[in-house]
Design a protein around this motif. Structure first.
Motif, PDB file in Angstrom:
ATOM      1  N   ALA A  19      68.277  14.223 113.998  1.00  0.00           N
ATOM      2  CA  ALA A  19      68.899  14.851 115.174  1.00  0.00           C
ATOM      3  C   ALA A  19      69.107  16.345 114.937  1.00  0.00           C
ATOM      4  N   LEU A  20      69.553  16.695 113.757  1.00  0.00           N
ATOM      5  CA  LEU A  20      69.828  18.101 113.453  1.00  0.00           C
ATOM      6  C   LEU A  20      68.547  18.921 113.358  1.00  0.00           C
ATOM      7  N   VAL A  21      67.547  18.403 112.667  1.00  0.00           N
ATOM      8  CA  VAL A  21      66.311  19.159 112.520  1.00  0.00           C
ATOM      9  C   VAL A  21      65.575  19.253 113.861  1.00  0.00           C
ATOM     10  N   ARG A  22      65.691  18.227 114.682  1.00  0.00           N
ATOM     11  CA  ARG A  22      65.076  18.283 116.008  1.00  0.00           C
ATOM     12  C   ARG A  22      65.684  19.429 116.824  1.00  0.00           C
ATOM     13  N   ARG A  23      67.004  19.576 116.733  1.00  0.00           N
ATOM     14  CA  ARG A  23      67.693  20.674 117.435  1.00  0.00           C
ATOM     15  C   ARG A  23      67.234  22.030 116.891  1.00  0.00           C
ATOM     16  N   ALA A  24      67.104  22.128 115.568  1.00  0.00           N
ATOM     17  CA  ALA A  24      66.639  23.378 114.956  1.00  0.00           C
ATOM     18  C   ALA A  24      65.223  23.716 115.418  1.00  0.00           C
ATOM     19  N   GLN A  36      58.990  28.970 112.159  1.00  0.00           N
ATOM     20  CA  GLN A  36      58.925  27.685 112.861  1.00  0.00           C
ATOM     21  C   GLN A  36      58.148  26.645 112.052  1.00  0.00           C
ATOM     22  N   HIS A  37      57.137  27.086 111.338  1.00  0.00           N
ATOM     23  CA  HIS A  37      56.328  26.157 110.537  1.00  0.00           C
ATOM     24  C   HIS A  37      57.156  25.482 109.451  1.00  0.00           C
ATOM     25  N   VAL A  38      58.133  26.187 108.911  1.00  0.00           N
ATOM     26  CA  VAL A  38      59.001  25.597 107.884  1.00  0.00           C
ATOM     27  C   VAL A  38      59.863  24.505 108.507  1.00  0.00           C
ATOM     28  N   LEU A  39      60.415  24.774 109.667  1.00  0.00           N
ATOM     29  CA  LEU A  39      61.246  23.787 110.355  1.00  0.00           C
ATOM     30  C   LEU A  39      60.432  22.558 110.743  1.00  0.00           C
ATOM     31  N   LEU A  40      59.214  22.788 111.222  1.00  0.00           N
ATOM     32  CA  LEU A  40      58.347  21.669 111.589  1.00  0.00           C
ATOM     33  C   LEU A  40      57.985  20.840 110.358  1.00  0.00           C
ATOM     34  N   GLY A  41      57.759  21.512 109.240  1.00  0.00           N
ATOM     35  CA  GLY A  41      57.481  20.794 108.000  1.00  0.00           C
ATOM     36  C   GLY A  41      58.672  19.959 107.551  1.00  0.00           C
ATOM     37  N   PHE A  59      53.525  16.407 113.192  1.00  0.00           N
ATOM     38  CA  PHE A  59      54.325  17.603 112.930  1.00  0.00           C
ATOM     39  C   PHE A  59      53.816  18.371 111.712  1.00  0.00           C
ATOM     40  N   TYR A  60      53.339  17.660 110.694  1.00  0.00           N
ATOM     41  CA  TYR A  60      52.749  18.359 109.548  1.00  0.00           C
ATOM     42  C   TYR A  60      51.540  19.185 109.988  1.00  0.00           C
ATOM     43  N   LEU A  61      50.705  18.621 110.840  1.00  0.00           N
ATOM     44  CA  LEU A  61      49.513  19.356 111.273  1.00  0.00           C
ATOM     45  C   LEU A  61      49.877  20.570 112.121  1.00  0.00           C
ATOM     46  N   GLU A  62      50.872  20.424 112.976  1.00  0.00           N
ATOM     47  CA  GLU A  62      51.339  21.575 113.758  1.00  0.00           C
ATOM     48  C   GLU A  62      51.888  22.645 112.817  1.00  0.00           C
ATOM     49  N   ALA A  63      52.692  22.221 111.832  1.00  0.00           N
ATOM     50  CA  ALA A  63      53.261  23.157 110.870  1.00  0.00           C
ATOM     51  C   ALA A  63      52.158  23.844 110.066  1.00  0.00           C
ATOM     52  N   LEU A  64      51.134  23.094 109.706  1.00  0.00           N
ATOM     53  CA  LEU A  64      50.031  23.633 108.921  1.00  0.00           C
ATOM     54  C   LEU A  64      49.336  24.773 109.664  1.00  0.00           C
ATOM     55  N   ALA A  70      50.714  32.371 109.820  1.00  0.00           N
ATOM     56  CA  ALA A  70      51.728  33.251 109.234  1.00  0.00           C
ATOM     57  C   ALA A  70      51.325  33.748 107.845  1.00  0.00           C
ATOM     58  N   GLY A  71      50.263  33.173 107.274  1.00  0.00           N
ATOM     59  CA  GLY A  71      49.841  33.554 105.929  1.00  0.00           C
ATOM     60  C   GLY A  71      50.799  33.083 104.853  1.00  0.00           C
ATOM     61  N   ASP A  72      51.485  31.970 105.113  1.00  0.00           N
ATOM     62  CA  ASP A  72      52.488  31.437 104.191  1.00  0.00           C
ATOM     63  C   ASP A  72      51.843  30.359 103.319  1.00  0.00           C
ATOM     64  N   GLN A  73      51.229  30.789 102.230  1.00  0.00           N
ATOM     65  CA  GLN A  73      50.492  29.861 101.371  1.00  0.00           C
ATOM     66  C   GLN A  73      51.410  28.830 100.725  1.00  0.00           C
ATOM     67  N   GLU A  74      52.627  29.229 100.382  1.00  0.00           N
ATOM     68  CA  GLU A  74      53.568  28.277  99.786  1.00  0.00           C
ATOM     69  C   GLU A  74      53.849  27.128 100.750  1.00  0.00           C
ATOM     70  N   ALA A  75      54.053  27.458 102.019  1.00  0.00           N
ATOM     71  CA  ALA A  75      54.288  26.411 103.021  1.00  0.00           C
ATOM     72  C   ALA A  75      53.046  25.554 103.206  1.00  0.00           C
ATOM     73  N   VAL A  76      51.876  26.173 103.215  1.00  0.00           N
ATOM     74  CA  VAL A  76      50.621  25.427 103.340  1.00  0.00           C
ATOM     75  C   VAL A  76      50.516  24.401 102.213  1.00  0.00           C
ATOM     76  N   ASP A  77      50.828  24.846 100.997  1.00  0.00           N
ATOM     77  CA  ASP A  77      50.762  23.943  99.848  1.00  0.00           C
ATOM     78  C   ASP A  77      51.755  22.793  99.991  1.00  0.00           C
TER      79      ASP A  77
END
Length: 102
Positions: A19-24, A36-41, A59-64, A70-77
């Protein structure tokens, strides 16, 4: 909100965490938040922990896609690790179903 959701998830309080992460996520989408990609992950991970594998993958694919933009390789990994965990859990689920049918 997302950090609190992660802590709740780690404590096994998945419904509250979701519920909380959905709101975020909703707030980040409406504000066009750059992370946003971090929140989706995070949401994908919580969905994974609740056993909602298909939703988790979505949601992982959307975040990816957003993490790559965003060029966020750490998040991609991290997202790739999450997708591997989904695959592992899906395989375990299938094996249990096959064993139950025998």
């Amino acid at each position: 909100m997302s950090d609190l959701a992660t802590v709740l998830d780690l404590r096994g309080l998945h419904a509250e965490a979701l519920a909380l992460v959905r709101r975020a996520v909703d707030l980040s989408r409406s504000a066009g938040h750059p992370d946003q990609h971090v929140l989706l992950g995070n949401m994908a991970g919580i969905l994974l922990h609740t056993g909602r594998l298909e939703d988790s993958v979505r949601f992982y694919l959307e975040a990816l896609g957003l993490a790559r933009q965003a060029g966020d390789q750490e998040a991609v990994d991290q997202i790739h690790l999450g997708l591997q965990e989904v695959k592992k859990r899906d395989q375990e689920r299938k094996e249990k179903e096959e064993a139950a049918q025998k």
